[in-house]
Design an enzyme around this catalytic site. Structure first.
Site, PDB file in Angstrom:
ATOM      1  N   CYS A   1      28.646   3.190  13.388  1.00 47.91           N
ATOM      2  CA  CYS A   1      29.516   4.367  13.445  1.00 47.91           C
ATOM      3  C   CYS A   1      30.707   4.192  12.500  1.00 47.91           C
ATOM      4  O   CYS A   1      31.066   5.116  11.770  1.00 47.91           O
ATOM      5  CB  CYS A   1      29.997   4.584  14.877  1.00 47.91           C
TER       6      CYS A   1
ATOM      7  N   CYS B   1      29.425   5.124  23.264  1.00 42.19           N
ATOM      8  CA  CYS B   1      29.845   6.434  23.758  1.00 42.19           C
ATOM      9  C   CYS B   1      28.679   7.325  24.177  1.00 42.19           C
ATOM     10  O   CYS B   1      28.833   8.187  25.036  1.00 42.19           O
ATOM     11  CB  CYS B   1      30.698   7.132  22.711  1.00 42.19           C
TER      12      CYS B   1
END
Length: 359
Positions: free
Chosen positions: A104, A202
């Site tokens: 990410c 997440c």
């Protein structure tokens, strides 16, 4: 110097205070929240309020409004699915254990967001990471350093940053503790002051296992197979290779005369190899997909301290670089459960030398 900064605003306390500190230094700040996935992408009802939710966006907007900053929300869902979620799934399907936070940072925060900053005329990208950047005149290179507070240090997940990125990124929280950050947020009345820290991954929600998520996303079940020992003797049946990772002991569902741990996942044979704890220790590893920060290339054996996972204590080792994209690391002492797919990150004191993906 260009005084325009793009602030990555997650809706949390760290990015809120990072924005404030940059503004106090005289920067013209623009807040951006990256919407990385929709609830339906991760198997949640559309109306559930989770990470990347409207609540996070509204919290980021609230903080920006309090400081008189513009705020934008950009949708990077397609890129996130390709570079983070799909890589995560592919790794588990091939018997590896990934670190999606590294991907990410690499492809989204310091990839897409970096490009967006240039597009809208910002010279710096700012995030709430706990790490530091400095320029070394003698080397002619930007260096990535650990945070002053070792408990919050996030340098491990930033090892893939390039010289160009380091020249145009700032980490204002690198010298602060979390307690200090929350105190600053509270003093300025930010709604994020006492917000919980986000979870590690997440897109995996509480109560959902990695395996459940992968089966949901792929629409397939992973077939059971044999648990075997290091000699090939069958010890029982496993419930599909995506349920296991190297070093795992709990959740095997076997009654064995001694504790046994996952040593290896043989994807071709659909077998999970178990061993004693002693057999999990090895002294060497090979990494590829490498990035070096404090040097162009490792031209001779170099002494470093290395970490083989996020919360692993650094260990002395010698590193060599046999070709452009490979590192070979030999530890002074054998290390437990070196795991394919994880990152190895090397340190010279507080300076990050670089790292790569363990193969």
């Amino acid at each position: 110097m260009n005084k325009n900064a793009l602030i990555a605003m997650s809706g949390g306390v760290d990015s809120s205070v990072a924005a404030l500190l940059m503004q106090e230094q005289g920067y013209h700040c623009t807040g951006v929240t990256m919407k990385l996935f929709n609830n339906e992408d991760i198997g949640l009802p559309v109306m559930d309020s989770k990470c990347c939710s409207l609540d996070d966006i509204q919290d980021a907007k609230s903080v920006c409004g309090k400081m008189g900053m513009e705020h934008f929300t950009f949708n990077y869902g397609d890129r996130f699915r390709k570079e983070v979620i799909d890589r995560f799934i592919n790794a588990y399907m091939h018997g590896m254990t990934p670190n999606p936070c590294i991907d990410c940072n690499r492809y989204l925060k310091f990839g897409e967001l970096f490009d967006k900053a240039k597009e809208i005329g910002c010279d710096y990208v700012v995030t709430g990471h706990y790490a530091r950047i400095k320029y070394d005149e003698s080397k002619g290179r930007y260096l990535l350093l650990k945070a002053v507070n070792p408990e919050k240090d996030q340098s491990y997940v930033l090892y893939s940053m390039t010289q160009q990125q380091l020249a145009h990124v700032q980490f204002p929280l690198g010298s602060l503790s979390k307690t200090e950050v929350r105190a600053i947020a509270e003093k300025h009345g930010f709604v994020t002051a006492h917000k919980h820290d986000s979870q590690d991954i997440c897109f995996i929600q509480n109560g959902t296992t990695y395996a459940d998520f992968i089966e949901l996303r792929t629409g397939r079940k992973f077939p059971p197979g044999n648990f075997v020992d290091t000699k090939g003797s069958i010890l029982g049946r496993h419930k599909g290779i995506i349920h296991y990772t190297i070093g795992q002991r709990k959740g095997l569902g076997l009654a064995l005369p001694q504790p046994m741990y996952v040593q290896h996942i043989d994807v071709k044979r659909n077998e999970v190899v178990l061993s004693t704890n002693e057999e999990l220790f090895t002294s060497t590893l090979t990494a590829t997909d490498i990035n070096l920060i404090d040097c162009e290339r490792i031209t001779e054996p170099r002494r470093v301290k290395a970490r083989i996972r996020y919360h692993h204590a650094e260990q002395w080792a010698t590193v060599t670089q046999p070709d452009d994209n490979t590192l070979h690391i030999e530890f002074d002492e054998p290390q437990r459960a070196i795991t394919k797919g994880q990152a190895v990150v090397m340190y010279d004191g507080n300076v990050i030398v670089g790292g790569g993906r363990i193969i």
